[in-house]
Design an enzyme around this catalytic site. Structure first.
Site, PDB file in Angstrom:
ATOM      1  N   SER A  60      -3.536   6.317  -7.460  1.00  0.00           N
ATOM      2  CA  SER A  60      -4.968   6.447  -7.168  1.00  0.00           C
ATOM      3  C   SER A  60      -5.698   7.238  -8.256  1.00  0.00           C
ATOM      4  CB  SER A  60      -5.169   7.147  -5.831  1.00  0.00           C
ATOM      5  OG  SER A  60      -4.403   6.535  -4.826  1.00  0.00           O
TER       6      SER A  60
HETATM    7  N1  SAH Z   1      -0.076   7.702  -2.863  1.00  0.00           N
HETATM    8  C1  SAH Z   1       0.259   6.805  -3.945  1.00  0.00           C
HETATM    9  C2  SAH Z   1      -0.643   5.595  -3.943  1.00  0.00           C
HETATM   10  C3  SAH Z   1       0.172   4.356  -4.064  1.00  0.00           C
HETATM   11  S1  SAH Z   1      -0.636   2.828  -3.737  1.00  0.00           S
HETATM   12  C4  SAH Z   1       0.250   7.525  -5.291  1.00  0.00           C
HETATM   13  O1  SAH Z   1      -0.190   8.682  -5.347  1.00  0.00           O
HETATM   14  O2  SAH Z   1       0.726   6.956  -6.271  1.00  0.00           O
HETATM   15  C5  SAH Z   1      -0.180   2.545  -2.039  1.00  0.00           C
HETATM   16  C6  SAH Z   1       1.275   2.467  -1.722  1.00  0.00           C
HETATM   17  O3  SAH Z   1       1.367   2.133  -0.327  1.00  0.00           O
HETATM   18  C7  SAH Z   1       2.058   1.385  -2.467  1.00  0.00           C
HETATM   19  O4  SAH Z   1       3.159   1.971  -3.090  1.00  0.00           O
HETATM   20  C8  SAH Z   1       2.501   0.427  -1.369  1.00  0.00           C
HETATM   21  O5  SAH Z   1       3.773  -0.155  -1.598  1.00  0.00           O
HETATM   22  C9  SAH Z   1       2.514   1.335  -0.158  1.00  0.00           C
HETATM   23  N2  SAH Z   1       2.435   0.631   1.124  1.00  0.00           N
HETATM   24  C10 SAH Z   1       1.666  -0.434   1.458  1.00  0.00           C
HETATM   25  N3  SAH Z   1       1.891  -0.798   2.729  1.00  0.00           N
HETATM   26  C11 SAH Z   1       2.816   0.068   3.228  1.00  0.00           C
HETATM   27  C12 SAH Z   1       3.469   0.195   4.474  1.00  0.00           C
HETATM   28  N4  SAH Z   1       3.228  -0.618   5.501  1.00  0.00           N
HETATM   29  N5  SAH Z   1       4.352   1.189   4.636  1.00  0.00           N
HETATM   30  C13 SAH Z   1       4.633   2.047   3.610  1.00  0.00           C
HETATM   31  N6  SAH Z   1       4.064   1.972   2.391  1.00  0.00           N
HETATM   32  C14 SAH Z   1       3.158   0.992   2.196  1.00  0.00           C
END
Ligand code: SAH
Length: 213
Positions: A60
């Site tokens: 993000s």
């Molecule tokens: N907090 C992260 C943002 C990553 S983007 C950072 O600081 O880098 C969002 C993430 O949510 C992705 O890695 C994606 O694989 C995960 N995601 C999406 N759906 C999900 C689910 N149902 N359960 C767990 N993770 C999920």
């Protein structure tokens, strides 16, 4: 320009954008974002933008990380559930401001890389789980704070249930690719109340775990 200079510029930019909480700013200052981005993007680690990570996901934008962290109003004794570990950057920032972070990710490969980063940086108050974040982490519930870093059309019921009374959840809500808003949900004895905080664009919260490694 060195990473330190770039980092100071970013922190100043965040302050000018209205992130004035010194705890949040110092947590961002203490976590090296260059460790969480793909190596070919390391020169952009301190730009105020989201960047691609593996599996088509994103780390993000620093402003959004700071904004969500601020909206959680963390205390040093709190246990925080994060859904969507991704690179691990948001979890690392949270770990500086609370007692323990419980983070759930649906890609094993992302989780493994994030764990390596936590280990390397000595962030020992983060625990990880491979699974579908829609289900939360029932064995560890309730949580004083919950943060979701992928957008859902609706707030998953299990997460509402796993929020402690008096707790706060921050979650982007909306269809993927369309307008989404970060919503803050507060749970009290009487029930749930919510307010809309910021228009955003996140990757979607996907049902189930990923079958790829
Ligand atoms: N907090 C992260 C943002 C990553 S983007 C950072 O600081 O880098 C969002 C993430 O949510 C992705 O890695 C994606 O694989 C995960 N995601 C999406 N759906 C999900 C689910 N149902 N359960 C767990 N993770 C999920």
């Amino acid at each position: 320009m060195t990473d330190d200079t770039r980092k100071i510029r970013l922190i100043m930019e965040l302050r000018q954008s209205g992130i004035t909480d010194t705890g949040v700013l110092s947590a961002l200052e203490r976590i090296p974002r260059e460790e969480f981005v793909l190596s070919n993007f390391s020169d952009q680690a301190y730009e105020n933008t989201a960047l691609p990570i593996e599996q088509g996901q994103t780390i993000s934008q620093p402003y959004v990380v700071a904004f969500m962290t601020r909206a959680l109003e963390l205390g040093p004794r709190m246990r925080v559930l994060e859904i969507g570990t991704g690179s691990g950057y948001q979890a690392a920032v949270l770990s500086k401001l609370c007692r323990r972070v419980y983070t759930v990710e649906r890609y094993r490969s992302l989780l493994r890389q994030a764990e390596e980063r936590f280990w390397k940086l000595g962030l020992h108050n983060i625990v990880t789980k491979f699974g579908d974040g829609h289900r939360g982490w029932p064995e560890q519930a309730p949580f004083e704070r919950i943060v979701v870093t992928a957008a859902a059309p609706e707030v998953p019921e299990a997460l509402k249930e796993q929020l402690a009374v008096g707790g706060v959840m921050v979650i982007p809500v909306g269809q993927s690719g369309a307008n989404q808003d970060i919503i803050r949900i507060c749970r009290s004895e009487e029930g749930y109340s919510s307010d809309r905080l910021l228009p955003v664009r996140f990757v979607p919260l996907v049902e189930g775990v990923a079958e790829t490694i």
